[in-house]
Scaffold this active site. Structure first.
Site, PDB file in Angstrom:
ATOM      1  N   THR A 198       0.797  -1.227   0.000  1.00  0.00           N
ATOM      2  CA  THR A 198       0.000   0.000   0.000  1.00  0.00           C
ATOM      3  C   THR A 198       0.828   1.275   0.000  1.00  0.00           C
ATOM      4  O   THR A 198       0.485   2.241  -0.645  1.00  0.00           O
ATOM      5  CB  THR A 198      -0.919   0.044   1.221  1.00  0.00           C
ATOM      6  OG1 THR A 198      -0.136  -0.294   2.361  1.00  0.00           O
ATOM      7  CG2 THR A 198      -2.054  -0.909   1.047  1.00  0.00           C
TER       8      THR A 198
ATOM      9  N   ALA B 100      -7.826   5.653   1.484  1.00  0.00           N
ATOM     10  CA  ALA B 100      -6.612   5.042   2.013  1.00  0.00           C
ATOM     11  C   ALA B 100      -6.865   3.560   2.185  1.00  0.00           C
ATOM     12  O   ALA B 100      -7.613   3.167   3.055  1.00  0.00           O
ATOM     13  CB  ALA B 100      -6.252   5.667   3.346  1.00  0.00           C
ATOM     14  N   SER B 101      -6.276   2.758   1.314  1.00  0.00           N
ATOM     15  CA  SER B 101      -6.411   1.322   1.544  1.00  0.00           C
ATOM     16  C   SER B 101      -5.455   0.956   2.666  1.00  0.00           C
ATOM     17  O   SER B 101      -4.285   1.303   2.620  1.00  0.00           O
ATOM     18  CB  SER B 101      -6.091   0.542   0.270  1.00  0.00           C
ATOM     19  OG  SER B 101      -5.151   1.241  -0.494  1.00  0.00           O
ATOM     20  N   CYS B 102      -6.002   0.329   3.667  1.00  0.00           N
ATOM     21  CA  CYS B 102      -5.207   0.078   4.867  1.00  0.00           C
ATOM     22  C   CYS B 102      -4.125  -0.954   4.579  1.00  0.00           C
ATOM     23  O   CYS B 102      -4.338  -1.869   3.808  1.00  0.00           O
ATOM     24  CB  CYS B 102      -6.091  -0.451   5.974  1.00  0.00           C
ATOM     25  SG  CYS B 102      -7.441   0.663   6.280  1.00  0.00           S
ATOM     26  N   VAL B 103      -2.995  -0.786   5.211  1.00  0.00           N
ATOM     27  CA  VAL B 103      -1.946  -1.790   5.062  1.00  0.00           C
ATOM     28  C   VAL B 103      -2.283  -3.001   5.898  1.00  0.00           C
ATOM     29  O   VAL B 103      -3.108  -2.929   6.771  1.00  0.00           O
ATOM     30  CB  VAL B 103      -0.566  -1.244   5.479  1.00  0.00           C
ATOM     31  CG1 VAL B 103       0.003  -0.419   4.357  1.00  0.00           C
ATOM     32  CG2 VAL B 103      -0.625  -0.475   6.758  1.00  0.00           C
TER      33      VAL B 103
END
Lengths: 412, 103
Positions: A198, B100-103
């Site tokens: 990400t 925001a794609s979470c990690v």
């Protein structure tokens, strides 16, 4: 007598039971833990099972071994939480009253949510390694597989342990090289993300690593269905990826109990204050681990760091003090990269994984975003630490909050 | 951070062209941003953008699945409306931060 009720006896729930049992007066407090399953799985170990590095017996112990003897344990499925009445009802009809509730019911894989995933090829040429059954079935499959297209696909975000699929392809690459059939195995990593990971700096490091290992990355692939006849993955924008063997991270969702209780978002994760870890709906309900909708990784390390903050905040709440401890989203993940090496990332809500040394600035011994042997040993030793220190709620020599000490803002 | 003029209005955008202040948004700005990507906005597009704006305002995390469950459009339909990056483009045109794609 006051009641603390913990739903879920996995990593998060077990740590909290141990912490509170040590800290609280047993004449005043009753701690109860509810879980429907009796086995505790060391989930980071599932990754190693397909390659025969671990076997089933290496990752399973009875949950009961980790609960303190004064904690009341109920093995039963949970029906729902009634927050208005401070009650939890169980599937056998019993009802439990609580003063404080901790939800630690985690996240589950839901292959049933993707059309075709549970078709004829399930556990024949399509495998998940996020369950013990899937990991063991894949070990059997790999033993006699002669090669072809191996595809690792992530169905949807968020999912538990975001580095595991990257580790999986690295370990597969090493495994088939050691077997002498690497030239017959074509490895592809398929992700809905725009890159291997990400955040930009970690993505750069990990993309280089995958490139060096000749592992292809297909980004921005959003899985719609699996065609069992043709053995292809299909995306919503009608791309197709053929496979001979598919390993999948199915859609992850929180417990259906959360949905029945009306406490979750559309993925059944509990709406949680990201700093205090309190439920957004009820003051006396707290959430720990994967069950929460926090904008950080779903991982044991997050549950571990958050547990320290939650413990402090709940102790404050018990005595009507303000909840001053704030969780920063701290996560710390070892990334196995094969051939006895590993990388390490350390990050939080605001700081992306950066290079450097950990935990001691300039010394380490672990290298952040570096591929080293010592990082691999860290990962292997961790299993012992998990069973003996972490689950038992004992202190670890790592701060709950992330620190910038030892980190650099650029990559070498 | 930079200032750009969209539909005759000066707005603040980040490095990737996402608006910094959602309150500066209007339909004309959305239309101009979409045009740059070669997309002509229809009523259906605007319905999606309004849904994204209200969901984002509530502080909820946006996912393609969530839009697919909104009753406005299914996931396949969302891809047809915003080809190449349904959530990436739709949130840009909606004047909200990149999900925001979470990690």
């Amino acid at each position: 007598m006051k009641n603390i009720l913990i739903l879920g006896g996995g990593t998060a729930g077990t740590m909290m039971a141990n912490k509170f049992f040590k800290a609280l007066d047993r004449q005043e407090w009753q701690i109860t833990i509810v879980d429907q399953h009796k086995s505790h799985y060391y989930q980071p170990g599932f990754l190693f099972i397909p390659f025969g590095i671990y076997n089933k017996s290496d990752v399973i112990k009875p949950k009961g071994d980790f609960f303190p003897s004064g904690v009341k344990v109920i093995y039963q499925e949970i029906d729902k939480i009634n927050g208005e009445e401070n009650r939890v009802s169980l599937m056998d009809g019993t009802s439990l009253k609580y003063d404080y509730l901790i939800i630690a019911t985690g996240t589950q894989t839901r292959p049933d949510e993707t059309p075709g995933l549970l078709g004829n090829e399930w556990r024949k040429s399509i495998f998940d390694f996020y369950t013990i059954e899937g990991a063991v079935a894949l070990q059997q499959f790999f033993k006699t597989w002669e090669g072809g297209k191996l595809v690792m696909c992530i169905a949807e975000l968020p999912f538990k342990c975001p580095v595991a699929p990257i580790e999986f392809v690295c370990l597969a690459e090493a495994y088939f090289t050691e077997k002498g059939i690497r030239d017959k195995v074509d490895i592809t990593y398929v992700t809905p993300l725009a890159g291997a990971f990400t955040k930009p700096i970690a993505t750069k490091m990990l993309s280089q690593l995958l490139d060096e290992k000749n592992i292809k990355v297909v980004p921005d692939f959003y899985l719609e269905s699996v065609d069992n006849e043709k053995k292809v993955l299909k995306s919503y924008d009608e791309l197709e990826i053929p496979f001979d063997a598919l390993t999948i991270v199915p859609l992850n969702m929180g417990s259906e109990m959360i949905e029945r209780s009306g406490l979750g978002d559309d993925m059944n994760y509990v709406e949680t204050d990201k700093e205090t870890l309190q439920s957004k709906k009820f003051e006396n309900i707290f959430v720990l681990g994967d069950a929460a909708n926090l904008p950080t990784s779903k991982a044991g390390s997050v549950a571990h760091f958050a547990a320290e903050i939650l413990f402090e905040n709940m102790m404050n709440a018990f005595e009507n003090r303000p909840m001053t401890a704030k969780f920063d989203g701290h996560a710390n993940c070892y990334i196995e990269t094969g051939y006895g090496k590993g990388a390490l990332i350390d990050f939080n809500y605001d700081t992306e994984p950066l290079p450097g040394t950990f935990p001691l600035p300039g010394i380490g011994p672990f290298g952040l975003l570096k591929n080293t042997k010592i990082n691999h040993y860290g990962k292997m030793i961790f299993r012992w630490i998990y069973w003996h220190i972490l689950l038992r709620g004992k202190e670890m020599p790592i701060e709950a909050h992330m620190t910038m000490a030892g980190k650099k803002e650029t990559i070498d | 951070m930079a200032q750009v003029t969209l539909a005759g209005q000066t707005v603040e955008v980040n490095d990737e062209g996402y608006m910094v202040d959602a309150s500066q948004w209007n339909k004309e700005i959305a239309a101009e941003m979409a045009k740059e990507q070669g997309i002509e906005l229809s009523d259906k597009h605007y319905e999606v953008l309004e849904f994204l704006r209200s969901t984002s305002e509530k502080g909820e995390t946006l996912t393609i699945r969530k839009v697919g469950k909104s009753g406005i459009v299914d996931i396949k339909g969302l891809y047809q409306l915003f080809p190449g990056g349904p959530l990436k483009y739709s949130s840009k045109f909606a004047g909200i931060p990149k999900p925001a794609s979470c990690v």
